[in-house]
Scaffold this active site. Sequence first.
Site, PDB file in Angstrom:
ATOM      1  N   LYS A 118       0.849  -1.204   0.000  1.00 40.80           N
ATOM      2  CA  LYS A 118       0.000   0.000   0.000  1.00 40.80           C
ATOM      3  C   LYS A 118       0.873   1.238   0.000  1.00 40.80           C
ATOM      4  O   LYS A 118       1.867   1.301   0.733  1.00 40.80           O
ATOM      5  CB  LYS A 118      -0.889  -0.014   1.265  1.00 40.80           C
ATOM      6  CG  LYS A 118      -1.919   1.084   1.312  1.00 40.80           C
ATOM      7  CD  LYS A 118      -3.205   0.700   0.615  1.00 40.80           C
ATOM      8  CE  LYS A 118      -4.193   1.841   0.459  1.00 40.80           C
ATOM      9  NZ  LYS A 118      -3.900   2.705  -0.721  1.00 40.80           N
ATOM     10  N   LYS A 153       5.460   2.295  -2.852  1.00 40.34           N
ATOM     11  CA  LYS A 153       5.333   3.671  -3.333  1.00 40.34           C
ATOM     12  C   LYS A 153       5.683   3.664  -4.812  1.00 40.34           C
ATOM     13  O   LYS A 153       6.360   2.750  -5.292  1.00 40.34           O
ATOM     14  CB  LYS A 153       6.289   4.596  -2.574  1.00 40.34           C
ATOM     15  CG  LYS A 153       5.869   6.042  -2.562  1.00 40.34           C
ATOM     16  CD  LYS A 153       4.844   6.323  -1.474  1.00 40.34           C
ATOM     17  CE  LYS A 153       4.575   7.786  -1.288  1.00 40.34           C
ATOM     18  NZ  LYS A 153       3.978   8.080   0.019  1.00 40.34           N
ATOM     19  N   THR A 206      -5.500  12.937   5.837  1.00 35.66           N
ATOM     20  CA  THR A 206      -4.103  13.094   6.259  1.00 35.66           C
ATOM     21  C   THR A 206      -3.950  14.343   7.135  1.00 35.66           C
ATOM     22  O   THR A 206      -3.363  14.288   8.223  1.00 35.66           O
ATOM     23  CB  THR A 206      -3.163  13.170   5.038  1.00 35.66           C
ATOM     24  OG1 THR A 206      -3.456  12.073   4.179  1.00 35.66           O
ATOM     25  CG2 THR A 206      -1.705  13.108   5.464  1.00 35.66           C
ATOM     26  N   ASN A 239      -2.670  19.201  -0.416  1.00 37.40           N
ATOM     27  CA  ASN A 239      -3.672  18.436   0.342  1.00 37.40           C
ATOM     28  C   ASN A 239      -3.371  18.432   1.846  1.00 37.40           C
ATOM     29  O   ASN A 239      -4.216  18.785   2.664  1.00 37.40           O
ATOM     30  CB  ASN A 239      -3.734  17.012  -0.221  1.00 37.40           C
ATOM     31  CG  ASN A 239      -4.665  16.130   0.572  1.00 37.40           C
ATOM     32  OD1 ASN A 239      -4.302  15.649   1.636  1.00 37.40           O
ATOM     33  ND2 ASN A 239      -5.869  15.942   0.086  1.00 37.40           N
ATOM     34  N   SER A 287      -7.541   5.563   3.682  1.00 36.91           N
ATOM     35  CA  SER A 287      -7.503   4.668   2.519  1.00 36.91           C
ATOM     36  C   SER A 287      -7.994   3.264   2.890  1.00 36.91           C
ATOM     37  O   SER A 287      -8.683   2.612   2.109  1.00 36.91           O
ATOM     38  CB  SER A 287      -6.071   4.572   1.974  1.00 36.91           C
ATOM     39  OG  SER A 287      -5.782   5.694   1.182  1.00 36.91           O
TER      40      SER A 287
END
Length: 431
Positions: A80, A116, A204, A235, A364
């Site tokens: 992830k 990633k 986040t 973000n 997520s």
Amino acid sequence: MALTKETKQKQVPKQGMLENVMKQFNTASELMNLNPNIKKILSVTNNELIIHFPVRMDNGEIEIFKGYRVQHNNALGPYKGGLRYHPTIDIDAVKALAMWMTWKTSLAGLPYGGAKGGIQMDPQKYSLSELERITRRFAYALGDNIGPEHDIPAPDVNTNAQTMAWIADTYMSTKTPSERSKNQHVVTGKPVGSGGLEGRDRATGFGVFLTIKYWAEYKHIDLKDKTFIVQGFGNVGYWTSHFLQEVGAKLVGVQDAFGTIVNPKGLEVESLFNYTEANDGSIVGFPESDIIDNDRFFALDCDICIPAALGNQITEDRAYQIKAFLIAEGANGPTTVEAEKILKERGIEVIPDILCNSGGVVGSYFEWLQNRNGELWGLDEIMVKLDKRIKEVFKKVYETSQIKNLDMRSTAYIIAIERIERAYIQRGIFP
Ligand SMILES: NC(=O)C1=CN([C@@H]2O[C@H](COP(=O)(O)OP(=O)(O)OC[C@H]3O[C@@H](n4cnc5c(N)ncnc54)[C@H](O)[C@@H]3O)[C@@H](O)[C@H]2O)C=CC1
Ligand SMILES: O=C(O)CCC(=O)C(=O)O
């Protein structure tokens, strides 16, 4: 002279994040006396994919792009982690970011490993339709190296819900009609309405805010009227500022890729956000602010400093200049190991990235569960669940760090790595 993106875009040096994450890992593994076989496994990445793929540009020419996906470890579940579109993306940067994901998902108690990826490019140079074609070709080239039960990308720097929608659509189009809808959770961070989670956009930043709030509670510090500075107003930077402003804290300085602005009386967060929306993402020129030299950002007077952009931003020289009493790492890997030693000597505390910004991957996880179970969750319920998870994890790290007399980063690493070590040992691979 008019401030254009070309004149203001900052040059970003090569980041050296891999050295940093390895030093952090080695320190933690020595402190916890990690099983040497497991140390060997966790010191390397399981899979590293580099893809060159061609895309037709608006002018009819073909351009070749370089994309990456690194899968570090999947002992606890599917890989992830986000996808970053940035000129500094290279194999070492992606390896480092993938390792941080392994520690982060483990620390948060999620059934995931770490990965990633990204593309080495400056997305500002491309039109929206070019970005769509680049993203779709990248997703197609990744093929079944990603998948809802195998490796699940999400947004990171310069990618967003739209990017995730293109990837999901491309991936699903490669499946048979009856399989398509079962694959929606190949990515998270999708738009609400296309399987996205209400609140993933703010998850986040909300998590960063919560870690600051719980830290302040332990220290008996009232956040009202405390001042903060934020590097990166995307973000993470925006949503963190939004939640801090809600409790009465004051944003006094912001730096983004285009420049640095200040106002000691406070920058109104929502007005600044609206300004960036109307100005190609740039903070520069915001009416109620002064522009200052980029080099002065970390030396600004403030109580809390929130790096929420790229890695290795808090270097030794900057560590000496910082005035804040707390650094909350919204970004991944913003503080070098050498700088952290100086911060420690100066009594400045750090909420480490793998704890501080874990709200995103927790969000997520909720999206993935929602898709997998064919459910739709409401925003209020999601924010309560996020708060509960971040509170539990923060409490565990903070209280353990007090008991062990360790900093929060080493403590967070030890808790994360112990969970992975336990999984390997339980399986009997390393009795
Ligand atoms: N989006 C997410 O859910 C998560 C993001 N993160 C981390 O948070 C950080 C920021 O990510 P996002 O907010 O998603 O990205 P974003 O693309 O939404 O925003 C990035 C911001 O950083 C600024 N920036 C870029 N280069 C800069 C430079 N050289 N100096 C100063 N500012 C610069 C940009 O102008 C922009 O304001 C990254 O380190 C990312 O890995 C961590 C966890 C989850
Ligand atoms: O939401 C996710 O899956 C991962 C987000 C991410 O890339 C990160 O936490 O650094």
